[in-house]
Design a protein around this motif. Sequence first.
Motif, PDB file in Angstrom:
ATOM      1  N   GLN A 311       0.808  -1.176   0.116  1.00  0.00           N
ATOM      2  CA  GLN A 311      -0.109  -0.058  -0.065  1.00  0.00           C
ATOM      3  C   GLN A 311       0.804   1.339   0.035  1.00  0.00           C
ATOM      4  O   GLN A 311       0.641   2.250  -0.451  1.00  0.00           O
ATOM      5  N   VAL A 312       2.045   1.207   0.661  1.00  0.00           N
ATOM      6  CA  VAL A 312       3.019   2.472   0.605  1.00  0.00           C
ATOM      7  C   VAL A 312       3.461   2.473  -0.698  1.00  0.00           C
ATOM      8  O   VAL A 312       3.429   3.672  -1.137  1.00  0.00           O
ATOM      9  N   ARG A 313       3.819   1.503  -1.279  1.00  0.00           N
ATOM     10  CA  ARG A 313       4.130   1.774  -2.743  1.00  0.00           C
ATOM     11  C   ARG A 313       3.193   2.154  -3.755  1.00  0.00           C
ATOM     12  O   ARG A 313       3.608   3.065  -4.574  1.00  0.00           O
ATOM     13  N   LEU A 314       1.900   1.771  -3.443  1.00  0.00           N
ATOM     14  CA  LEU A 314       0.918   2.379  -4.316  1.00  0.00           C
ATOM     15  C   LEU A 314       0.645   3.715  -3.987  1.00  0.00           C
ATOM     16  O   LEU A 314       0.369   4.591  -4.936  1.00  0.00           O
ATOM     17  N   TYR A 315       0.794   4.053  -2.749  1.00  0.00           N
ATOM     18  CA  TYR A 315       0.433   5.492  -2.368  1.00  0.00           C
ATOM     19  C   TYR A 315       1.336   6.356  -2.973  1.00  0.00           C
ATOM     20  O   TYR A 315       1.321   7.561  -3.569  1.00  0.00           O
ATOM     21  N   GLU A 316       2.781   5.969  -2.901  1.00  0.00           N
ATOM     22  CA  GLU A 316       4.046   6.819  -3.471  1.00  0.00           C
ATOM     23  C   GLU A 316       3.649   6.822  -5.174  1.00  0.00           C
ATOM     24  O   GLU A 316       4.058   7.896  -5.513  1.00  0.00           O
ATOM     25  N   MET A 317       3.366   5.936  -5.843  1.00  0.00           N
ATOM     26  CA  MET A 317       3.195   5.913  -7.275  1.00  0.00           C
ATOM     27  C   MET A 317       1.863   6.759  -7.415  1.00  0.00           C
ATOM     28  O   MET A 317       1.849   7.433  -8.411  1.00  0.00           O
ATOM     29  N   ASN A 318       0.990   6.886  -6.711  1.00  0.00           N
ATOM     30  CA  ASN A 318      -0.307   7.484  -6.793  1.00  0.00           C
ATOM     31  C   ASN A 318       0.220   9.024  -6.767  1.00  0.00           C
ATOM     32  O   ASN A 318      -0.571   9.809  -7.258  1.00  0.00           O
ATOM     33  N   MET A 319       1.079   9.356  -6.092  1.00  0.00           N
ATOM     34  CA  MET A 319       1.650  10.637  -5.811  1.00  0.00           C
ATOM     35  C   MET A 319       2.103  11.322  -7.063  1.00  0.00           C
ATOM     36  O   MET A 319       2.069  12.595  -7.409  1.00  0.00           O
ATOM     37  N   ASP A 320       2.637  10.623  -7.934  1.00  0.00           N
ATOM     38  CA  ASP A 320       3.153  10.945  -9.177  1.00  0.00           C
ATOM     39  C   ASP A 320       2.099  11.221 -10.212  1.00  0.00           C
ATOM     40  O   ASP A 320       2.335  11.959 -11.149  1.00  0.00           O
TER      41      ASP A 320
END
Length: 375
Positions: A311-320
């Motif tokens: 979920q952290v990885r998805l969250y960080e990619m969503n910030m892009d």
Amino acid sequence: MLKRFLSYCVRFGLTMQVIKTIIAAVTSWYLAAAIMGQHFSYFAPLAAVLVVQVTIADSMEKGLTRVLGIIIGALLTVLITPITGQNPLSLGLVLLIGMGGATALKVNPLVTSQIGVSSVMIMNAVPISAYATGRIVETIIGAIVAVAVQMIIRPESKLPNAIKINVNICLQLAERMREVSKLLEDASEDSQETQLPIQDKELLKWMHNLNDSYIQAQKSLKYNVVYRKDTVKLSNLYEQMDAVQQMIMAVSGVNYALQKIPVKDLKRLGIEEVLISTADCILTFGKIIRHATPVRMERIQRQLAKCYDDQVRLYEMNMDCYHDVDLHTEVGRLLSDIHRIVQQIEHAEELSELEMDFSDKWKLHAVVPSKFRQD
């Protein structure tokens, strides 16, 4: 050998419910005949047959409503008939007062109907007072015997069935999330939307099944002295069932978000991996509901940590993709629903750990929580 014999009997209709009904009817007849004589004795087995239900609570409710209805109907008939006589108009007056008054006071419909039945039967008897007394006593005997038989002879517990339904729903949720992940993996980026294998109507049906199974389990344990220890398990099951219901609602939100996000963006963000890790958590949680073991508790902790990391990885990619407001919002909604699923599992898993024996708890190995989990 005993189970095989019982299953053989069931094939011919000789279920435990039928056996208990027969025992209650025969016992109540002998007991009523010994107390009241043979004249009114058949009312006791009649009451026993009608009172024996699936659970003790249902039997007690049926017995109380039947006894209360007979007492009211008998008293009204005994009081009014000497004044008006034994005729159709007198019967109509008794039914009007008895059933009409019970309906106006919003009494249980079973009591209302029993008032009418007892009034009609007592109205045609001679002498009325003796018949009314006998009917009340006989019915009380039959009801008491029926409840006693239900409490003593293999009282039924619906708790295992409720646990089984919770487990099956968890397994189905995990399987469907894996199917969604596979569909996303195989889907073409030109696809307009994701064809989901699980629909909201099916989710609502699962919610109803959970509620019904818990209500049946709760009712089966009421007044049940044989399975008294299962009341603690029932309380724990309520917390687990609440978690499963919250998970079902979150899965409905995941469905909605997946349909709003273009397939090419779903594949670019790599949501399949998040769905797989979430499905693993749901699957293990379902097994823990069935039976919590040290191995499963350790496994669920590792899976929760991995799911939070995904979920952290998805969250960080969503910030892009913050420049695309709609996509950013839908991905955030998807992440929020997935996070809610994992939170519910984590909370229920902590409760399951408390249920384990001390000899099992010391075998658990701590798993370091991820950065996202600490936040």
